[in-house]
Design an enzyme around this catalytic site. Structure first.
Site, PDB file in Angstrom:
ATOM      1  N   GLU A  39      85.979 -29.370  -8.873  1.00  0.00           N
ATOM      2  CA  GLU A  39      84.775 -30.096  -9.369  1.00  0.00           C
ATOM      3  C   GLU A  39      83.659 -30.105  -8.479  1.00  0.00           C
ATOM      4  OE1 GLU A  39      85.737 -34.372 -10.648  1.00  0.00           O
ATOM      5  OE2 GLU A  39      83.749 -34.837 -11.306  1.00  0.00           O
ATOM      6  N   ASN A  86      84.208 -35.967 -13.932  1.00  0.00           N
ATOM      7  CA  ASN A  86      82.912 -37.028 -14.316  1.00  0.00           C
ATOM      8  C   ASN A  86      81.706 -36.028 -14.153  1.00  0.00           C
ATOM      9  OD1 ASN A  86      84.787 -38.866 -14.733  1.00  0.00           O
ATOM     10  ND2 ASN A  86      84.553 -39.875 -12.807  1.00  0.00           N
ATOM     11  N   ASN A 126      84.977 -34.519 -20.630  1.00  0.00           N
ATOM     12  CA  ASN A 126      85.907 -35.462 -19.820  1.00  0.00           C
ATOM     13  C   ASN A 126      86.103 -36.715 -20.170  1.00  0.00           C
ATOM     14  OD1 ASN A 126      87.520 -35.127 -17.198  1.00  0.00           O
ATOM     15  ND2 ASN A 126      85.921 -36.609 -16.287  1.00  0.00           N
ATOM     16  N   GLU A 127      87.297 -37.270 -19.854  1.00  0.00           N
ATOM     17  CA  GLU A 127      87.638 -38.775 -20.000  1.00  0.00           C
ATOM     18  C   GLU A 127      86.356 -39.606 -20.749  1.00  0.00           C
ATOM     19  OE1 GLU A 127      87.969 -40.021 -15.944  1.00  0.00           O
ATOM     20  OE2 GLU A 127      90.150 -38.840 -15.897  1.00  0.00           O
ATOM     21  N   TYR A 134      96.518 -40.645 -11.978  1.00  0.00           N
ATOM     22  CA  TYR A 134      96.562 -40.671 -10.453  1.00  0.00           C
ATOM     23  C   TYR A 134      97.423 -41.726 -10.079  1.00  0.00           C
ATOM     24  CZ  TYR A 134      92.620 -37.358 -10.709  1.00  0.00           C
ATOM     25  OH  TYR A 134      91.543 -36.362 -10.980  1.00  0.00           O
ATOM     26  N   GLU A 152      94.368 -33.648 -15.104  1.00  0.00           N
ATOM     27  CA  GLU A 152      94.055 -34.255 -13.884  1.00  0.00           C
ATOM     28  C   GLU A 152      95.608 -34.716 -13.328  1.00  0.00           C
ATOM     29  OE1 GLU A 152      90.288 -36.368 -13.035  1.00  0.00           O
ATOM     30  OE2 GLU A 152      89.478 -35.108 -14.384  1.00  0.00           O
ATOM     31  N   GLN A 179      92.593 -32.489  -6.531  1.00  0.00           N
ATOM     32  CA  GLN A 179      91.746 -31.414  -6.881  1.00  0.00           C
ATOM     33  C   GLN A 179      92.082 -30.258  -5.882  1.00  0.00           C
ATOM     34  OE1 GLN A 179      87.457 -32.211  -7.028  1.00  0.00           O
ATOM     35  NE2 GLN A 179      87.877 -33.850  -8.577  1.00  0.00           N
TER      36      GLN A 179
HETATM   37  O1  AHR Z   1      89.149 -36.199  -9.752  1.00  0.00           O
HETATM   38  C1  AHR Z   1      88.361 -37.310  -9.563  1.00  0.00           C
HETATM   39  C2  AHR Z   1      87.756 -37.936 -10.876  1.00  0.00           C
HETATM   40  O2  AHR Z   1      88.926 -38.436 -11.548  1.00  0.00           O
HETATM   41  C3  AHR Z   1      87.337 -36.952 -12.160  1.00  0.00           C
HETATM   42  O3  AHR Z   1      85.972 -36.528 -11.907  1.00  0.00           O
HETATM   43  C4  AHR Z   1      87.438 -37.789 -13.258  1.00  0.00           C
HETATM   44  O4  AHR Z   1      87.685 -36.941 -14.304  1.00  0.00           O
HETATM   45  C5  AHR Z   1      88.587 -38.518 -12.849  1.00  0.00           C
HETATM   46  O5  AHR Z   1      88.168 -39.896 -13.216  1.00  0.00           O
END
Ligand code: AHR
Length: 532
Positions: free
Chosen positions: A37, A82, A182-183, A254, A308, A377
């Protein structure tokens, strides 16, 4: 550690058996994907740093490229995240000195656009990776997505494909996988939407993109995590509405040790069991995908793209965002936003590597539904590879090793073994099995891989593995066995000491032709490669 309950206790036994196990699915190569990203130093100072001594003619750091290849990444999602929700793909094309400088609203940075899709395509050729592109559904939508598709994949002879040719890329880039936004469920996302709004929007965009090219594989945004207020409802509405035009639904998760600042043992034990949450996430989304298929009287399964996943200590970022909000409460802010600052540069521990090892096991155990995944990432930003600035070297974080082992050796079919394991008490998930495992078997090459973790913070466990059920496996010979463990679960690799935590040799004893035995200390990851 701050909690007495974590004293290591004597080891007890676990068994991993393949008796009666059937192949679940083939190992999808895209399971070993990653994510780049425009965020912090992932692109600038990560994959691209023209002044670095190892930079090639394109400005790509060769030391980073070497580690990307060693990591075994197959497919890379780009350019966000994002970031994409306020991005103009055209800004990153054409002569570098004519590209506009813009504000990135997601990360409060200044985007120079010195890297863009053309450059990333060249990087993907060098790294031998497939590209997975995300389009902007925040400030843009249908028209920009179609134009980007024509630019990227179009045959010369139309305006946008010809523009790509003029920019030096003659051949179509042949990008198959496209994330439509995305999201978009996240209130933090530029242009975020309700489930109904996104369902209608993704249906229109996916439909039009498939009119342009029928062979695309399109990914709808799923929930940003399994605890979003619309989790489940989002997937049901989006997949039911756009079922005919979609191939994948994304999942993001995450995890972090919420007690990392105080070394709280209860929190660390909870964190070690994070794969319970990932399992719940996958099974819930797969059920919604099946319901959407039934509602549409469909004949295809919508797969999951877990695009992700990983460990992210997001508290630091949340605090920084909060500080910005406080600052802007004092009036309009006219200061320049930084270019490629140090953001989200988490330094990982031995325990983080064990958690990432267990998340990889979970993805493999569900690869009948999860057909693509991107560890987030790749470089510097919550990443397995760190690239030091000012001509410094690149190095491997602890989490590099479980990913690299699976990417290199998980081949053929996945077998989900029956695991009889001692249990461990956790705050969020109740009693969970200490030992988690998965086996892959490549019948043609007659090679297999066993991956296992001991998620128990307080006890070692002896593990007995019976591979007898593996169709035609015969006598088993261990070719390589490794263990990642530190008596200090908080031990990190750093720029000064990049090899503080690396896998060491694991001693495996053969009990009989198809049975292996080894010991797993508290908080450990193991990989056993074998032939038969
Ligand atoms: O990977 C960091 C961020 O986490 C990304 O930009 C987003 O998609 C997620 O919230």
């Amino acid at each position: 550690m701050s909690n007495e309950a974590t004293q290591t206790t004597p080891s007890s036994a676990a068994t991993i058996s393949l008796a009666g196990a059937k192949p679940l699915a083939d190992v999808p190569p895209r399971l070993f994907g990653s994510f780049v990203e425009h965020l912090g130093r992932c692109v600038y100072g990560g994959i691209y740093e023209p002044d670095h001594p190892t930079a090639d003619e394109n400005g790509f750091r060769q030391d980073v490229l070497d580690l990307v290849k060693e990591l075994g990444v197959t497919c890379v999602r780009y350019p966000g995240g994002n970031f994409v929700s306020n991005y103009n793909w055209e800004d990153g094309t054409g002569p570098r000195d004519q590209r506009p400088v813009r504000r990135d609203l997601a990360w409060h940075c200044t985007e120079t656009n010195q890297m863009g899709i053309d450059d990333f395509y060249r990087w993907s050729q060098k790294s031998g990776t497939e590209i997975m592109l995300a389009v902007n559904m925040g400030t843009r939508g249908l028209k920009a997505a179609l134009e980007e598709l024509e630019y990227v994949n179009g045959t010369a002879g139309t305006e946008l494909a010809d523009r790509r040719v003029r920019n030096g890329i003659e051949e179509p880039m042949d990008v198959k996988m496209w994330c439509i936004g995305n999201e978009m469920d996240g209130p933090w996302q530029v242009g975020h939407m309700s489930p109904d709004e996104y369902a209608a929007a993704v249906d229109r965009v996916a439909h039009a993109m498939k009119l342009a090219e029928s062979g695309l594989e399109l990914v709808a945004c799923g929930s940003s995590n399994a605890h979003m207020p619309t989790f489940g409802e989002w997937e049901r509405k989006v997949l039911t509405k756009a079922y005919k035009n979609l191939d994948f639904v994304s999942a993001h998760a995450y995890y972090m040790d919420h007690g990392h600042r105080t070394h709280d043992a209860v929190e660390l034990q909870d964190f070690l069991a994070s794969s319970e949450d990932m399992t719940y996430f996958i099974t819930t989304v797969a059920a919604q995908a099946d319901a959407a298929k039934a509602a549409n009287h469909g004949d295809k399964d919508i797969a999951l793209s877990f695009d992700e996943w990983g460990v992210w200590y997001s508290d630091a970022w949340n605090e920084q965002e909060e500080a910005w909000k406080q600052e802007s409460a004092n009036g309009l802010h006219h200061g320049a936003w930084p270019v490629a600052p140090h953001l989200l540069e988490d330094i990982y521990t031995a325990a983080d590597a064990v958690v990432e090892g267990s998340l990889m096991i979970t993805l493999l155990k569900h690869c009948d539904r999860v057909r693509s995944a991107s560890r987030a990432q790749l470089v510097n930003v919550i990443a397995p590879i760190m690239a030091e600035p000012n001509g410094g070297p690149a190095w491997r974080q602890t989490i590099f090793y479980p990913f690299a082992e699976a990417a290199a050796h998980a081949r053929g079919d996945v077998f989900v073994p029956t695991v009889a394991s001692p249990t461990v008490a956790t705050k969020s998930y109740g009693e969970v099995a200490a030992i988690e495992a998965v086996v892959t078997w490549d019948a043609a090459a007659r090679r297999g891989l066993l991956l296992a973790v001991n998620r128990d913070l307080g006890a070692a466990h002896d593990v007995t593995v019976s591979l007898d059920g593996l169709a035609g496996a015969g006598d088993v010979t261990v070719t390589r066995a490794q263990m990642l463990h530190s008596d200090n679960p908080y031990l990190q690799n750093t720029a000064e000491d990049p090899d503080a935590v690396t896998p060491g040799e694991l001693t495996v004893s053969a009990v009989d032709a198809g049975t292996l035995r080894f010991a797993m200390p508290a908080v450990s990851w193991a990989a056993v490669e074998f032939t038969a």
